[in-house]
Design an enzyme around this catalytic site. Sequence first.
Site, PDB file in Angstrom:
ATOM      1  N   TYR A   1     -14.668 -29.059  20.656  1.00  0.00           N
ATOM      2  CA  TYR A   1     -15.965 -29.709  20.839  1.00  0.00           C
ATOM      3  C   TYR A   1     -16.049 -30.916  19.910  1.00  0.00           C
ATOM      4  CZ  TYR A   1     -20.475 -30.176  22.868  1.00  0.00           C
ATOM      5  OH  TYR A   1     -21.524 -30.676  23.581  1.00  0.00           O
TER       6      TYR A   1
ATOM      7  N   ARG B   1     -25.082 -39.885  29.375  1.00  0.00           N
ATOM      8  CA  ARG B   1     -25.293 -40.062  27.930  1.00  0.00           C
ATOM      9  C   ARG B   1     -24.436 -39.033  27.183  1.00  0.00           C
ATOM     10  NH1 ARG B   1     -27.291 -38.116  23.641  1.00  0.00           N
ATOM     11  NH2 ARG B   1     -27.744 -36.166  24.740  1.00  0.00           N
TER      12      ARG B   1
ATOM     13  N   LYS C   1     -18.378 -26.771  26.347  1.00  0.00           N
ATOM     14  CA  LYS C   1     -19.539 -25.916  26.070  1.00  0.00           C
ATOM     15  C   LYS C   1     -19.310 -24.497  26.577  1.00  0.00           C
ATOM     16  CE  LYS C   1     -22.805 -27.846  23.730  1.00  0.00           C
ATOM     17  NZ  LYS C   1     -23.909 -28.719  23.987  1.00  0.00           N
TER      18      LYS C   1
ATOM     19  N   GLU D   1     -26.912 -30.859  30.394  1.00  0.00           N
ATOM     20  CA  GLU D   1     -26.163 -31.352  29.238  1.00  0.00           C
ATOM     21  C   GLU D   1     -25.898 -32.847  29.361  1.00  0.00           C
ATOM     22  OE1 GLU D   1     -24.687 -30.738  25.569  1.00  0.00           O
ATOM     23  OE2 GLU D   1     -25.399 -29.094  26.830  1.00  0.00           O
ATOM     24  N   ASP D   2     -26.309 -33.605  28.349  1.00  0.00           N
ATOM     25  CA  ASP D   2     -25.992 -35.033  28.237  1.00  0.00           C
ATOM     26  C   ASP D   2     -26.464 -35.859  29.428  1.00  0.00           C
ATOM     27  OD1 ASP D   2     -25.022 -34.548  25.768  1.00  0.00           O
ATOM     28  OD2 ASP D   2     -22.909 -34.804  26.237  1.00  0.00           O
TER      29      ASP D   2
ATOM     30  N   ASP E   1     -29.816 -28.340  26.320  1.00  0.00           N
ATOM     31  CA  ASP E   1     -29.302 -28.149  24.962  1.00  0.00           C
ATOM     32  C   ASP E   1     -29.626 -29.342  24.071  1.00  0.00           C
ATOM     33  OD1 ASP E   1     -27.901 -26.511  23.102  1.00  0.00           O
ATOM     34  OD2 ASP E   1     -26.186 -27.859  23.254  1.00  0.00           O
ATOM     35  N   ASP E   2     -29.649 -30.534  24.639  1.00  0.00           N
ATOM     36  CA  ASP E   2     -29.927 -31.731  23.839  1.00  0.00           C
ATOM     37  C   ASP E   2     -31.367 -31.737  23.334  1.00  0.00           C
ATOM     38  OD1 ASP E   2     -27.301 -32.960  24.416  1.00  0.00           O
ATOM     39  OD2 ASP E   2     -28.084 -33.031  26.452  1.00  0.00           O
TER      40      ASP E   2
ATOM     41  N   ASN F   1     -23.939 -37.445  16.840  1.00  0.00           N
ATOM     42  CA  ASN F   1     -22.525 -37.160  17.103  1.00  0.00           C
ATOM     43  C   ASN F   1     -21.891 -38.316  17.875  1.00  0.00           C
ATOM     44  OD1 ASN F   1     -22.359 -34.509  15.998  1.00  0.00           O
ATOM     45  ND2 ASN F   1     -23.466 -33.718  17.755  1.00  0.00           N
TER      46      ASN F   1
ATOM     47  N   ASN G   1     -25.125 -27.478  14.003  1.00  0.00           N
ATOM     48  CA  ASN G   1     -24.360 -27.492  15.246  1.00  0.00           C
ATOM     49  C   ASN G   1     -25.043 -26.614  16.287  1.00  0.00           C
ATOM     50  OD1 ASN G   1     -22.320 -27.159  17.258  1.00  0.00           O
ATOM     51  ND2 ASN G   1     -20.767 -27.632  15.721  1.00  0.00           N
TER      52      ASN G   1
END
Length: 588
Positions: free
Chosen positions: A136, A189, A207, A279-280, A302-303, A444, A488
């Site tokens: 990751y 993103r 993930k 995610e993203d 999750d973001d 990150n 994290n």
Amino acid sequence: MGSTPAEVPCEDVADNRSGVGGGISDVYGEDLATLDQLVTPWVTSVASGYSLMRDPRYNKGLAFTDKERDAHYLTGLLPPVVISQEVQERKLMHNLRQYTVPLQRYMALMDLQERNERLFYKLLIDNVEELLPVVYTPTVGEACQKYGSIFRKPQGLYISLNEKGKILEVLKNWPQRGIQVIVVTDGERILGLGDLGCQGMGIPVGKLSLYTALGGIRPSACLPITIDVGTNNQKLLDDEFYIGLKQRRATGQEYADFLHEFMCAVKQNYGEKVLVQFEDFANHNAFDLLSKYMDSHLVFNDDIQGTASVVLAGLIAAQKVLGKSLADHTFLFLGAGEAGTGIAELIALKISKETGAPIEETRKKIWLVDSKGLIVSSRKESLQHFKQPWAHEYEPVKDLIGAVNAIKPTVLIGTSGVGQTFTKEVVEAMATNNEKPLILALSNPTSQAECTAEQAYTWTEGRAIFGSGSPFDPVEYNGKTYLPGQANNCYIFPGLGLGLIMSGAIRVRDDMLLAASEALAAQVTEENFANGLIYPPFSNIREISANIAASVAATTYDLGLASNLPRAKDLVKFAESCMYSPVYRNYR
């Protein structure tokens, strides 16, 4: 599953439910078997010979016993030596450590996952602190950037605009039926790296490998998906090795309709209780998708939510060092996107629950700075909807240092995605205003962190309580060693997912995220505090995940959102019993 008679004790039901091994129906009794019992390596028929060695679920390499080699037509296909899984693990770790380039380690691990699933997860679980940065962040970011060049074998499902109108058929092409967790991205993103289009697949794959290694969800229950609606990254559009659609991104109604078809197809194919983790996605889509589907699907971002939960856990733990409550602090964020506003909202909710004050009031303790300066009420008309709750009465302030001097925060949190924005002047101002400034540089990968651990400790003369999104090495300052904490998301989402699955949750609510934060904060020991840590070490992450899962499941039952009934008496033990074990099984 049939209904359970009321007179059967909860613990007996918990032991016999098909939820063992990550909450998935255990058709062949593989996970219900003890380690010394025999299991059958089913594919569509019993796997044997070459096909058995080519199936990553059952391949054991040189660990096949002589008896297994005879029974499954492997004799002569392998060298004669028989070695244990532990020896294989030592050999692989030795080989991995020879690589000096992190991306080479990443590729070696992905190759291992494709040929020997159990050995991959055994390696990851037993060496989690060393290998987490490889599978990751930060290495996965570089892997996504170069995904087209290093692409060898597809992992997961690619659903592009070409499949509009037939997404359900595409989902049915995936060989596993009992899917319980989907991680999906549209690649717009990726970490702090921007639009990587179809090459963002590295994120769902990474993930989900952590869902298995850290949360014990069985690999066959996990499905990584990339939604390819094009990319606005011209460099990728011009790249002959790019693996996605070579067109500009679909937006507006076309995008919304495509995602809606996807969400409906997922529910139709996998049922009400499949967890879909966004995610993203870019900010505007991330908030819209979460608000649109949170009441009709089991969805989690999750973001927004995972980051918020892990940061809140660190803040709760830090109060034991500072001797304060959250309500005593003033918070200042650099960055007002998904992560920043998500963290801010969860902090406000926690303070509201602790003090009884309305959330509109507790939000006033939290200030956000975006690219145009401090978010204040005079800017409200021009702000995106998710920033508006944070527009407080104050005169305009153009930059971060101005905001630090004006607001005098006790906690500084970076979610900007822009490296080195916590300058020496900013950090020294935090140290002037606070005896122990709490500084979290969360962006990150490492290159995008707002400041390094060394800078934070040096510029505050060793007084900072520091946490980051990506890992930093220990720092020596004035003869003392400081261990930077890593905020994290891997602390939260595996345990959260396990808790949702084992309780049969049908919706995700903020109270579950608060429960996860509190459970994580409770795992931080006095010894950890003495070393400056506000997060527990990753070495016992499965124990941490089991405790988080139990807290999340308990909250799910309390809210009446659980469907796996009756409730197990000891949820921590039940969580541990549900966890996938990567130890090799013996074959008939």
